[in-house]
Design a protein around this motif. Structure first.
Motif, PDB file in Angstrom:
ATOM      1  N   GLN A 111       1.319   4.615   1.801  1.00 41.67           N
ATOM      2  CA  GLN A 111       2.330   5.562   2.290  1.00 41.67           C
ATOM      3  C   GLN A 111       1.731   6.933   2.566  1.00 41.67           C
ATOM      4  O   GLN A 111       2.201   7.660   3.448  1.00 41.67           O
ATOM      5  N   TRP A 112       0.657   7.298   1.832  1.00 44.06           N
ATOM      6  CA  TRP A 112       0.026   8.604   2.072  1.00 44.06           C
ATOM      7  C   TRP A 112      -0.778   8.596   3.376  1.00 44.06           C
ATOM      8  O   TRP A 112      -0.796   9.577   4.111  1.00 44.06           O
ATOM      9  N   VAL A 113      -1.438   7.488   3.658  1.00 39.30           N
ATOM     10  CA  VAL A 113      -2.163   7.363   4.940  1.00 39.30           C
ATOM     11  C   VAL A 113      -1.158   7.436   6.087  1.00 39.30           C
ATOM     12  O   VAL A 113      -1.363   8.150   7.077  1.00 39.30           O
ATOM     13  N   LEU A 114      -0.038   6.710   5.949  1.00 40.76           N
ATOM     14  CA  LEU A 114       1.007   6.730   6.975  1.00 40.76           C
ATOM     15  C   LEU A 114       1.612   8.130   7.107  1.00 40.76           C
ATOM     16  O   LEU A 114       1.864   8.611   8.222  1.00 40.76           O
ATOM     17  N   SER A 165      -2.472   4.281  11.193  1.00 41.52           N
ATOM     18  CA  SER A 165      -2.775   3.990   9.784  1.00 41.52           C
ATOM     19  C   SER A 165      -3.749   2.820   9.666  1.00 41.52           C
ATOM     20  O   SER A 165      -4.719   2.876   8.904  1.00 41.52           O
ATOM     21  N   LEU A 166      -3.488   1.757  10.442  1.00 41.83           N
ATOM     22  CA  LEU A 166      -4.372   0.590  10.406  1.00 41.83           C
ATOM     23  C   LEU A 166      -5.773   0.944  10.888  1.00 41.83           C
ATOM     24  O   LEU A 166      -6.775   0.444  10.355  1.00 41.83           O
ATOM     25  N   LEU A 167      -5.858   1.816  11.919  1.00 44.03           N
ATOM     26  CA  LEU A 167      -7.170   2.261  12.397  1.00 44.03           C
ATOM     27  C   LEU A 167      -7.926   3.013  11.300  1.00 44.03           C
ATOM     28  O   LEU A 167      -9.140   2.841  11.137  1.00 44.03           O
ATOM     29  N   ILE A 168      -7.205   3.851  10.537  1.00 48.98           N
ATOM     30  CA  ILE A 168      -7.836   4.587   9.430  1.00 48.98           C
ATOM     31  C   ILE A 168      -8.361   3.614   8.378  1.00 48.98           C
ATOM     32  O   ILE A 168      -9.494   3.751   7.891  1.00 48.98           O
ATOM     33  N   TRP A 169      -7.547   2.595   8.037  1.00 48.68           N
ATOM     34  CA  TRP A 169      -7.992   1.611   7.029  1.00 48.68           C
ATOM     35  C   TRP A 169      -9.237   0.856   7.512  1.00 48.68           C
ATOM     36  O   TRP A 169     -10.166   0.619   6.729  1.00 48.68           O
ATOM     37  N   GLN A 226      -7.348   9.558   1.462  1.00 49.64           N
ATOM     38  CA  GLN A 226      -6.446   8.615   0.790  1.00 49.64           C
ATOM     39  C   GLN A 226      -6.894   7.169   1.006  1.00 49.64           C
ATOM     40  O   GLN A 226      -6.833   6.342   0.095  1.00 49.64           O
ATOM     41  N   GLY A 227      -7.372   6.855   2.235  1.00 41.93           N
ATOM     42  CA  GLY A 227      -7.868   5.507   2.496  1.00 41.93           C
ATOM     43  C   GLY A 227      -9.144   5.213   1.729  1.00 41.93           C
ATOM     44  O   GLY A 227      -9.304   4.147   1.126  1.00 41.93           O
ATOM     45  N   ASP A 273      -2.398  14.368 -12.022  1.00 42.46           N
ATOM     46  CA  ASP A 273      -1.496  14.157 -10.886  1.00 42.46           C
ATOM     47  C   ASP A 273      -2.276  13.327  -9.866  1.00 42.46           C
ATOM     48  O   ASP A 273      -3.356  13.713  -9.433  1.00 42.46           O
ATOM     49  N   PHE A 274      -1.720  12.167  -9.476  1.00 35.15           N
ATOM     50  CA  PHE A 274      -2.472  11.186  -8.689  1.00 35.15           C
ATOM     51  C   PHE A 274      -3.002  11.753  -7.373  1.00 35.15           C
ATOM     52  O   PHE A 274      -4.190  11.661  -7.078  1.00 35.15           O
ATOM     53  N   SER A 275      -2.138  12.374  -6.583  1.00 36.84           N
ATOM     54  CA  SER A 275      -2.551  12.836  -5.254  1.00 36.84           C
ATOM     55  C   SER A 275      -3.632  13.911  -5.321  1.00 36.84           C
ATOM     56  O   SER A 275      -4.622  13.873  -4.586  1.00 36.84           O
ATOM     57  N   SER A 276      -3.466  14.877  -6.232  1.00 30.29           N
ATOM     58  CA  SER A 276      -4.458  15.962  -6.330  1.00 30.29           C
ATOM     59  C   SER A 276      -5.785  15.432  -6.870  1.00 30.29           C
ATOM     60  O   SER A 276      -6.855  15.882  -6.458  1.00 30.29           O
ATOM     61  N   ILE A 277      -5.730  14.459  -7.791  1.00 27.46           N
ATOM     62  CA  ILE A 277      -6.956  13.846  -8.309  1.00 27.46           C
ATOM     63  C   ILE A 277      -7.724  13.178  -7.173  1.00 27.46           C
ATOM     64  O   ILE A 277      -8.938  13.313  -7.054  1.00 27.46           O
ATOM     65  N   VAL A 278      -6.999  12.455  -6.281  1.00 29.62           N
ATOM     66  CA  VAL A 278      -7.645  11.773  -5.149  1.00 29.62           C
ATOM     67  C   VAL A 278      -8.359  12.780  -4.255  1.00 29.62           C
ATOM     68  O   VAL A 278      -9.531  12.612  -3.902  1.00 29.62           O
TER      69      VAL A 278
END
Length: 475
Positions: free
Chosen positions: A44-47, A56-60, A218-219, A361-366
């Motif tokens: 959902q973060w990539v999207l 999103s699929l291209l990023i993955w 995120q990916g 915090d998950f997002s900031s850690i990433v």
């Protein structure tokens, strides 16, 4: 201990880690660490950053390609420099002592523990959510569960390498089964005509330096672990063959699975539903599996636990190797005299990871982890390019065309600069200042070898308490 280890200990006063990892364990270590919380939490973060399913699929796919090119470059480094420690040892041998120390300092104190904290928090969220179906889970319980996970992993890794790898192999097989369920579910949905999301797939695509860079972060979090085998080269059987072979099996496998899982998510949910979900895999399960959604919850828990185990395993090795090279306290370079595991380094990593959970915090850690990691990946790849140009005659059991590390280096520069240029935040300045603060420690402690007398006394007491001894490198 076997006779070889006993003889080594009595003659030199030192021991070494065993070569116990074969090809299956090597593939499992890469795939099992890569497939963690990311594929269940990052879609959902990539999207969100890219704006459309197609982008999103291209990023993955691009993240998988970048991980593959990076891992192939590392495979050459791992067959030229057959020492454990990953980026740390490659930077030390190719670039210099100070950059290597800054990596060790940053990695051991922040990056690896932050990664472990992020994965175990994801594990805890999925496990605890099962007990609070009608309301959000209390943060205290989530953090206590994550702490318990870290303690269990610490004990397992301190006890036995084979036990840790057996757990790794089991959890890798379990998570592949769960991902296969999601893939098959997606194929069934597509066969029934649920293809509306994939029509006009690139509508509302975001462009720009910043969004693409953060979407990559995120990916790439989901692909983190592609270089894990390089941290334990001295424990790998026949590394010049098994290292590149494991990379070529594991990373394409994971990339294909990730793409198919994302297609399955888009087949089951609209982009709006996906963005609104706190746990994409669970939302997918509720729509497709109904009362059998618990299979996905169990799978995510197994997946994150197995990934945390792999990250823990490699993180302890960085700490251990850096201490062995004189960049961290001597006690961290020692191994248990009977179990032959780097238990002081693993205990230290556990302690720092537990501290990281508190503000976690998950997002900031990433984002923090990715920025720092790709900075040092770029330095490592620069070292490979340097030895390919300046030292072409070094024996190389395996080598890649120079264009591959050049592409990885360009990508590294982009990933470091993109978030700073696209969405500048003060946190990135703090990260750079923290890395540079290591120079203050490096000059007296490493450069001039300053060590107070009481420090040696503490090391001796720790040796007796933990039953550890100094180590030699494997040949």
């Amino acid at each position: 201990m076997g006779s070889r280890e006993t003889s080594s200990l009595t003659e030199t006063g030192k021991i070494h880690l065993k070569r116990e990892l074969g090809l299956i364990s090597a593939v499992s270590m890469i795939a099992g660490t890569m497939i963690g919380s990311g594929i269940f939490m990052s879609p959902q973060w990539v999207l969100y950053h890219m704006g459309s399913p197609g982008a999103s699929l291209l990023i993955w796919a691009a993240c998988g390609l970048l991980a593959m090119l990076g891992a192939l470059s590392y495979a050459e480094l791992g067959t030229v420099i057959r020492e454990s420690g990953g980026e740390y040892i490659y930077i030390l041998r190719n670039v210099g002592s100070l950059p290597a120390f800054l990596l060790a300092y940053t990695s051991v104190i922040v990056v690896r523990p932050a990664s472990i904290a992020g994965i175990t928090l994801s594990f805890a969220e999925y496990v605890v959510a099962a007990f609070f179906p009608d309301c959000s889970s209390p943060q205290v319980i989530i953090k206590c569960s994550a702490a318990a996970c870290i303690l269990v992993l610490g004990i397992i890794n301190c006890l036995n390498v084979k036990l840790s790898m057996s757990i790794m192999n089991f959890f890798t097989a379990a998570k592949l089964v769960v991902l296969l369920v999601i893939v098959v579910g997606g194929i069934v949905l597509l066969a029934k005509g649920n293809t509306q999301v994939l029509q006009n797939a690139f509508e509302n695509t975001a462009t720009g330096f910043g969004p693409v860079g953060v979407a990559f972060y995120q990916g790439l979090w989901s692909y983190d672990g592609w270089n894990n085998l390089n941290y334990m080269t001295e424990e790998l059987k026949n590394p010049e063959v098994n290292l590149p072979r494991a990379v070529m099996i594991a990373i394409p496998l994971v990339t294909c699975i990730y793409l198919l899982v994302n297609v399955s998510y888009f087949a089951a949910m609209t982009p709006q539903e996906l963005l609104a979900s706190d746990a994409v895999a669970i939302s997918w399960g509720l729509k497709v599996l109904g009362t059998w959604t618990w299979i996905i919850s169990l799978g995510v828990a197994l997946s994150t636990f197995g990934s945390a185990n792999g990250t823990f395993f490699s993180g302890g090795r960085v700490c251990y190797v850096a201490a062995r090279e004189g960049h961290l306290p001597d006690a961290l370079s020692m191994a248990h005299v009977n179990r032959l595991t780097p238990s002081p380094a693993l205990i230290f990593t556990s302690a720092i990871s537990l501290i990281m959970i508190i503000p976690g915090d998950f997002s900031s850690i990433v984002n923090f982890f990715s920025f720092t990691a790709w900075l040092f990946y770029g330095i490592t790849i620069s070292g490979l390019i340097y030895i390919k140009i300046k030292k072409p005659d070094i024996p190389r059991p395996y080598k890649v065309p120079i264009i591959i590390p050049v592409i990885v280096l360009i990508a590294s520069v982009f990933l470091v600069l993109a978030p700073i240029i696209g969405s500048p935040q003060l946190e990135y300045l703090y990260v750079v200042l923290f890395i540079l603060s290591g120079i203050i420690i490096y000059i007296p402690v490493v450069r001039y070898k300053w060590s107070p007398g009481w420090f040696h006394s503490i090391t001796l007491h720790l040796q007796l308490l933990l039953q550890v001894a100094p180590t030699d490198k494997n040949n």
